[in-house]
Design an enzyme around this catalytic site. Structure first.
Site, mmCIF file in Angstrom:
data_model
loop_
_atom_site.group_PDB
_atom_site.id
_atom_site.type_symbol
_atom_site.label_atom_id
_atom_site.label_comp_id
_atom_site.label_asym_id
_atom_site.label_seq_id
_atom_site.Cartn_x
_atom_site.Cartn_y
_atom_site.Cartn_z
ATOM 1 N N ASN A 193 -8.198 4.617 -2.591
ATOM 2 C CA ASN A 193 -7.574 3.423 -2.047
ATOM 3 C C ASN A 193 -6.883 2.644 -3.169
ATOM 4 O OD1 ASN A 193 -6.824 1.501 -0.180
ATOM 5 N ND2 ASN A 193 -8.878 1.111 0.571
ATOM 6 N N HIS A 225 -2.034 1.058 7.119
ATOM 7 C CA HIS A 225 -2.337 1.175 5.695
ATOM 8 C C HIS A 225 -1.997 2.581 5.226
ATOM 9 C CE1 HIS A 225 -4.155 -0.061 1.970
ATOM 10 N NE2 HIS A 225 -5.155 0.813 2.036
ATOM 11 N N CYS A 269 0.819 -1.211 0.000
ATOM 12 C CA CYS A 269 0.000 0.000 0.000
ATOM 13 C C CYS A 269 0.856 1.266 0.000
ATOM 14 C CB CYS A 269 -0.947 0.003 1.190
ATOM 15 S SG CYS A 269 -0.116 -0.084 2.798
#
Length: 437
Positions: free
Chosen positions: A382, A361, A70
C-alpha cells in the site's frame, strides 16, 4: 405508490425491537465501539497469514499522506520495483511530487480542451457537469500516470521532495478547481462569440497561471539532476546531468507499451475494450483503455507477472472489508449482516450498477500464496506509510480479490492472444458518470 409513515407503525417497530433481548446487547456493543468494530470476525486472523509462495524482494513503503494520488504512487511503486531489480536497489524511491506537478498541468490543459469542445452545451449538461467536477480531484488511473511518466520521465525522491501541499492536497485542489471553473466560463463565452484567437490566447494565459500556482505550492520541477545512490551490495553509483526522461529510459526497465489493463466490470459487456476518455489527462498520451474480461484472466496474468519478478498494479475498492491496523482484506472480515440481522448481499455487477461498488484505490501486488495451483492469498504493497498493516503491507484473500478488484495492469506477454486481439476492436466510450470511475 407513496406511503405516509404513521405513529402506529413506529410503535410497532419499537415493540418488535424490544421483544428480542439480544437487540439491546448488540446495541450496547455497537454503540460503544461502532458497528464495524462490533462485527469483527476473528476467524479471518486465523485464516490469513503473511507467508507467500511467491514474493518480490521489497522493503520500504511510500506514503501518499492526505492526498488522492494512490494511482500515481502505485504506478511509481511498480516502476521502482523494476528499477530495484535491474539496479539492485530495492529501497530506491521516486519523487511523486515531480509527476504530480506535471499531471496537474496536463489535466488542466485537457480540461480546457473539453470545455472548448462543449461550449455549445448548457452548463447543466451532464457531460459538462462531469468535466467541471473532474477539476476537484487528484485521483486517476494507470494510464494517466504512464502518460505523465512517458512524457516527463521520473526523478529520485531526493531531487524533488514532497511539500505540505502535495501531501495535503485538499486546499490546492480547491484553488485549482475554483480557478479552472472560472476559466471555463471565460473560454465558453469566447468560443460562443467565435473568437478563436482570443480562445487560444486565454488558454495559454490560464495554463501559465496554473503552472505558477503549482510551482509555488509544490516547487518547480528540475530539468536535470545528478543520480547518486548505493545499491543493495553497498556499491556506489553516480551519473551527472541526467534529464528525467533519460533517467527513466536508461534505468527504469519499464516500457508502458508492453502493459495492458485487464478489467473485470461485470455490469459492462465482457470481452470488450472500454475507453474511459473522461479521465485521459495528456493530449497525445496513452488513452485509458481497459479490456473487460472474466475474473480468471486477471488472476492468471497477475500470478504469472509475480512469478516473472514483476509487481502488479491493481484498482480496487479498498474501503470494503479492510482493516487498516492489521492490513487484512477478506470478504468475511466484518459480519455486519449477522450483527444487524439484515441481508445486503449483492453480486459484483449489482454493486457497480447501484454505486455500492467502485474502484476507490490503487495499490501494488508483490506476492501470492498458492497451494497446488489454488490461490490462497496475495501480498499487497500500500501507499499509506509503514504504520498500517504490517510495515505498510497488507494481506488479501483471493475471495476479496475476486469481489473487490476491478483492474490489474500486467505485461502483454502474460495475456492470451485472443484477449490482446480485442485491443484492435473499436472501444466502448464510457460516460463521465460511469461506474468504473
Amino acid at each position: 405508490m407513496s406511503h405516509k409513515l404513521s405513529i402506529e407503525e413506529i410503535a410497532e417497530f419499537s415493540r418488535g425491537f424490544n421483544a428480542d433481548p439480544k437487540n439491546q446487547a448488540i446495541a450496547r456493543a455497537a454503540g460503544r465501539s461502532g458497528v464495524i468494530e462490533a462485527s469483527w470476525n476473528p476467524e479471518v486472523s486465523r485464516r490469513l497469514n503473511r507467508t507467500f509462495s511467491v514474493e518480490l524482494d521489497t522493503d520500504n513503503v511510500t506514503n501518499q499522506e492526505r492526498s488522492g494520488r494512490c494511482w500515481l504512487f502505485s504506478t511509481l511503486n511498480v516502476v521502482r520495483h523494476n528499477f530495484g531489480a535491474k539496479n539492485k536497489a530495492k529501497n530506491f524511491t521516486f519523487s511523486q511530487a515531480y509527476n504530480y506537478f506535471w499531471d496537474k498541468i496536463e489535466r488542466a490543459n485537457y480540461f480546457y480542451d473539453r470545455i472548448i469542445a462543449t461550449a455549445d452545451r448548457p452548463l447543466d449538461d451532464r457531460t459538462v457537469r462531469g468535466y467541471m467536477d473532474w477539476t476537484t480531484t487528484d485521483g486517476g488511473q494507470w494510464h494517466m500516470a504512464a502518460s505523465v511518466i512517458a512524457k516527463y520521465g521520473v526523478v529520485p525522491s531526493y531531487v524533488m521532495p514532497e511539500t505540505f501541499n502535495s501531501n495535503h492536497s485538499d486546499a490546492l485542489n480547491m484553488v485549482l478547481s475554483d480557478k479552472e471553473r472560472k476559466d471555463a466560463l471565460v473560454l465558453r463565452k469566447l468560443v460562443q462569440a467565435g473568437d478563436e484567437t482570443a480562445v487560444e490566447a486565454k488558454r495559454k494565459e490560464f495554463l501559465a497561471q496554473v503552472y505558477k500556482i503549482m510551482a509555488m505550492a509544490v516547487g518547480e520541477p528540475p530539468k536535470t539532476f545528478d543520480l547518486e545512490f548505493r545499491d543493495d551490495d553497498k556499491n556506489y553509483h553516480l551519473e551527472k546531468q541526467l534529464t528525467p526522461v533519460e533517467f527513466f529510459n536508461k534505468y527504469c526497465d519499464t516500457d508502458f507499451d508492453d502493459y495492458v489493463v485487464l478489467a473485470n466490470a461485470p455490469d459492462h459487456e465482457l470481452n470488450r475494450v472500454l475507453h474511459l476518455g473522461f479521465e485521459d489527462n495528456v493530449e497525445g498520451g496513452l488513452p485509458n483503455l481497459f479490456v473487460n474480461v472474466p475474473m480468471e484472466y486477471l488472476e492468471d496474468a497477475a500470478v504469472k507477472m509475480l512469478k516473472s519478478g514483476r509487481a502488479v498494479w491493481f484498482g480496487n475498492d479498498v474501503l470494503r472489508q479492510m482493516d487498516r491496523k492489521t492490513g487484512f482484506m477478506d470478504t468475511e472480515l466484518y459480519k455486519l449482516d449477522d450483527l444487524l440481522g439484515i441481508d445486503t448481499t449483492m453480486t459484483k455487477a449489482e454493486r457497480l450498477a447501484t454505486g455500492v461498488g467502485m474502484s476507490s484505490h490503487d495499490m501494488a501486488i508483490v506476492g501470492v500464496d498458492e497451494d497446488r495451483g489454488e490461490i490462497r492469498q496475495w501480498k499487497v504493497e500500500n501507499s499509506w506509510g509503514d504504520k498500517s498493516g504490517e510495515k505498510g503491507y497488507f494481506v488479501m484473500s483471493n475471495d476479496w480479490f475476486r469481489e473487490y478488484v476491478y483492474e490489474v495492469t500486467v505485461k502483454k506477454e502474460f495475456v492470451p492472444k485472443q484477449i490482446l486481439d480485442l485491443l484492435e476492436t473499436e472501444p466502448v466510450e464510457l460516460d463521465p458518470w460511469d461506474s468504473l470511475l
